[in-house]
Scaffold this active site. Structure first.
Site, PDB file in Angstrom:
ATOM      1  N   SER A  10     -19.644 105.970 -23.887  1.00 42.93           N
ATOM      2  CA  SER A  10     -19.401 105.307 -22.633  1.00 42.93           C
ATOM      3  C   SER A  10     -20.493 105.338 -21.832  1.00 42.93           C
ATOM      4  O   SER A  10     -21.750 105.831 -22.068  1.00 42.93           O
ATOM      5  CB  SER A  10     -18.364 106.525 -21.806  1.00 42.93           C
ATOM      6  OG  SER A  10     -18.087 106.064 -20.655  1.00 42.93           O
ATOM      7  N   TYR A  17     -16.045 114.762 -18.852  1.00 39.52           N
ATOM      8  CA  TYR A  17     -16.186 113.361 -19.481  1.00 39.52           C
ATOM      9  C   TYR A  17     -17.664 112.868 -19.820  1.00 39.52           C
ATOM     10  O   TYR A  17     -18.147 112.726 -20.995  1.00 39.52           O
ATOM     11  CB  TYR A  17     -15.232 112.382 -18.781  1.00 39.52           C
ATOM     12  CG  TYR A  17     -15.123 111.009 -19.325  1.00 39.52           C
ATOM     13  CD1 TYR A  17     -14.337 110.981 -20.324  1.00 39.52           C
ATOM     14  CD2 TYR A  17     -15.989 109.995 -19.112  1.00 39.52           C
ATOM     15  CE1 TYR A  17     -13.972 109.745 -20.996  1.00 39.52           C
ATOM     16  CE2 TYR A  17     -15.966 108.693 -19.760  1.00 39.52           C
ATOM     17  CZ  TYR A  17     -14.967 108.795 -20.925  1.00 39.52           C
ATOM     18  OH  TYR A  17     -14.899 107.322 -21.629  1.00 39.52           O
TER      19      TYR A  17
HETATM   20  N1  LIG Z   1     -11.123 102.224 -21.128  1.00 34.72           N
HETATM   21  C1  LIG Z   1     -12.201 102.338 -20.754  1.00 34.72           C
HETATM   22  O1  LIG Z   1     -12.785 102.025 -19.665  1.00 34.72           O
HETATM   23  C2  LIG Z   1     -13.373 103.226 -21.486  1.00 34.72           C
HETATM   24  C3  LIG Z   1     -14.703 103.006 -20.974  1.00 34.72           C
HETATM   25  C4  LIG Z   1     -15.729 103.865 -21.872  1.00 34.72           C
HETATM   26  C5  LIG Z   1     -15.485 104.478 -22.878  1.00 34.72           C
HETATM   27  N2  LIG Z   1     -14.102 104.586 -23.526  1.00 34.72           N
HETATM   28  C6  LIG Z   1     -13.647 105.440 -24.566  1.00 34.72           C
HETATM   29  O2  LIG Z   1     -13.290 104.521 -25.590  1.00 34.72           O
HETATM   30  C7  LIG Z   1     -12.107 105.354 -26.314  1.00 34.72           C
HETATM   31  C8  LIG Z   1     -10.913 104.673 -26.220  1.00 34.72           C
HETATM   32  O3  LIG Z   1     -10.418 104.456 -25.109  1.00 34.72           O
HETATM   33  P1  LIG Z   1      -9.139 103.936 -24.370  1.00 34.72           P
HETATM   34  O4  LIG Z   1      -9.439 103.198 -23.275  1.00 34.72           O
HETATM   35  O5  LIG Z   1      -8.825 102.862 -25.527  1.00 34.72           O
HETATM   36  O6  LIG Z   1      -8.003 104.864 -24.518  1.00 34.72           O
HETATM   37  P2  LIG Z   1      -6.470 104.631 -24.416  1.00 34.72           P
HETATM   38  O7  LIG Z   1      -6.148 105.813 -23.600  1.00 34.72           O
HETATM   39  O8  LIG Z   1      -5.801 103.444 -24.201  1.00 34.72           O
HETATM   40  O9  LIG Z   1      -6.422 104.946 -26.030  1.00 34.72           O
HETATM   41  C9  LIG Z   1      -6.681 106.252 -26.662  1.00 34.72           C
HETATM   42  C10 LIG Z   1      -5.961 106.329 -27.795  1.00 34.72           C
HETATM   43  O10 LIG Z   1      -6.426 107.666 -28.333  1.00 34.72           O
HETATM   44  C11 LIG Z   1      -5.388 108.458 -28.507  1.00 34.72           C
HETATM   45  N3  LIG Z   1      -5.468 109.918 -28.585  1.00 34.72           N
HETATM   46  C12 LIG Z   1      -5.859 110.703 -27.475  1.00 34.72           C
HETATM   47  N4  LIG Z   1      -5.968 112.149 -27.854  1.00 34.72           N
HETATM   48  C13 LIG Z   1      -6.074 112.012 -29.129  1.00 34.72           C
HETATM   49  C14 LIG Z   1      -6.150 113.237 -30.010  1.00 34.72           C
HETATM   50  N5  LIG Z   1      -6.559 114.291 -29.636  1.00 34.72           N
HETATM   51  N6  LIG Z   1      -6.314 112.859 -31.349  1.00 34.72           N
HETATM   52  C15 LIG Z   1      -5.963 111.654 -31.700  1.00 34.72           C
HETATM   53  N7  LIG Z   1      -5.682 110.646 -30.922  1.00 34.72           N
HETATM   54  C16 LIG Z   1      -5.604 110.888 -29.477  1.00 34.72           C
HETATM   55  C17 LIG Z   1      -4.094 108.215 -27.466  1.00 34.72           C
HETATM   56  O11 LIG Z   1      -2.808 108.534 -27.969  1.00 34.72           O
HETATM   57  C18 LIG Z   1      -4.344 106.547 -27.553  1.00 34.72           C
HETATM   58  O12 LIG Z   1      -3.564 106.087 -28.428  1.00 34.72           O
HETATM   59  C19 LIG Z   1     -12.102 106.541 -25.614  1.00 34.72           C
HETATM   60  O13 LIG Z   1     -13.193 107.452 -26.262  1.00 34.72           O
HETATM   61  C20 LIG Z   1     -12.866 106.397 -24.356  1.00 34.72           C
HETATM   62  O14 LIG Z   1     -13.401 107.716 -23.760  1.00 34.72           O
HETATM   63  C21 LIG Z   1     -13.078 103.771 -22.772  1.00 34.72           C
END
Ligand SMILES: NC(=O)c1ccc[n+]([C@@H]2O[C@H](COP(=O)([O-])OP(=O)(O)OC[C@H]3O[C@@H](n4cnc5c(N)ncnc54)[C@H](O)[C@@H]3O)[C@@H](O)[C@H]2O)c1
Length: 262
Positions: free
Chosen positions: A150, A163
């Site tokens: 991130s 985080y």
């Molecule tokens: N959305 C953002 O703005 C953003 C920004 C920077 C980084 N990220 C990173 O990108 C990645 C995906 O984020 P997203 O926004 O798509 O999230 P999201 O919440 O839309 O999707 C995450 C998915 O991971 C699954 N999950 C959660 N805990 C889990 C576990 N212990 N084991 C297996 N699956 C699990 C959830 O059920 C969900 O389907 C994350 O690592 C997040 O930190 C997201």
């Protein structure tokens, strides 16, 4: 674009791709993008019902997909997931360590349980899946690991201590593993998104832990990213086109981390 667009440029046809947290947001966008390239998918999610629905949809469309639900922070889930890749496809070529959770609250309200959960899901899972991947990739002298870090693994934000710390751990793990495995033909890179329009961000906005209009204003491009903009970078980094790129943390943040003015 056809269901299998750009296959010749990226040449990912038939690659065996593990994606954690694949049932939503960025993981789901990656599953769709790699499926369009003719890849075979090994998907994980904590949400068993959402994963089942996705697996059904994929197989209806003729996409070779298997799955394993459960928390990817657990060694038992990681073992089961990679065993599925072995049984179904004989190994793994690309691993996308995507599953992650947010934890936005003042540090004085973060319990030890909160801290442990964020570190387990965001960081320990990457360690476990990287080892399981390398156990298959190092003997093959080929493979790619992509970690969803991130921008908050690179720059800090208040009230997000577990985080920020877990994601900065992902950044360093990416670099450390990249140099350890470089001469064995395994590349390791991280993607560092800014704010992406996913359930994770929607839920934080609903809980009033994020002010989306302020975020848009703060972003030089004045918008959030779409999940497929992250998946597009994952496709490139996973392909042979990125053959000399390893140990890098690539930002996809609309200019957020470059911005240092008022
Ligand atoms: N959305 C953002 O703005 C953003 C920004 C920077 C980084 N990220 C990173 O990108 C990645 C995906 O984020 P997203 O926004 O798509 O999230 P999201 O919440 O839309 O999707 C995450 C998915 O991971 C699954 N999950 C959660 N805990 C889990 C576990 N212990 N084991 C297996 N699956 C699990 C959830 O059920 C969900 O389907 C994350 O690592 C997040 O930190 C997201």
């Amino acid at each position: 674009m056809s269901e299998q667009g750009h296959t010749s440029y990226l040449d990912l046809t038939g690659k065996r791709v593990v994606i954690t947290g694949a049932a939503s947001g960025i993981g789901l966008a990656c599953a769709e993008a790699f499926a369009k390239q003719g890849c075979r998918l090994v998907l994980n999610d904590l949400n068993a019902a959402a994963l089942d629905t996705l697996l059904e949809q994929m197989s209806t469309r003729g996409i070779d997909t298997v799955g394993q639900d459960g928390s990817i922070a657990l060694q038992s889930t990681v073992e089961a997931l990679f065993a599925r890749a072995d049984e179904s496809f004989g190994g793994v070529d690309i691993t996308i360590n995507n599953a992650g959770i947010s934890l936005n609250r003042p540090t004085m309200d973060v319990s030890l349980d909160d801290w442990t959960r964020a570190i387990d899901v965001n960081l320990t899972s990457v360690f476990l899946c990287s080892k399981a991947s390398a156990a298959r990739m190092l003997p093959a002298r080929s493979g790619v690991i992509l970690n969803l870090a991130s921008m908050y693994g690179v720059v800090a934000a208040p009230e997000r201590l577990p985080y920020c710390v877990s994601k900065s751990g992902v950044v360093m793990m990416t670099k450390a593993l990249a140099i350890e495995w470089a001469e064995s033909g395994v590349r390791v890179n991280a993607i560092a998104p800014g704010y992406v329009k996913t359930a994770l961000v929607d839920e934080l906005a609903r809980a009033e832990r994020l002010d989306l209009s302020k975020l848009v204003q703060r972003t030089p491009q004045h918008r959030l990213a779409q999940p497929d903009e992250i998946a597009d970078l994952a496709l490139f980094l996973a392909s042979g086109r990125a053959g000399y790129i390893t140990g890098q943390v690539v930002g996809v943040d609309g200019g957020w981390t470059a911005y240092g003015y008022i």
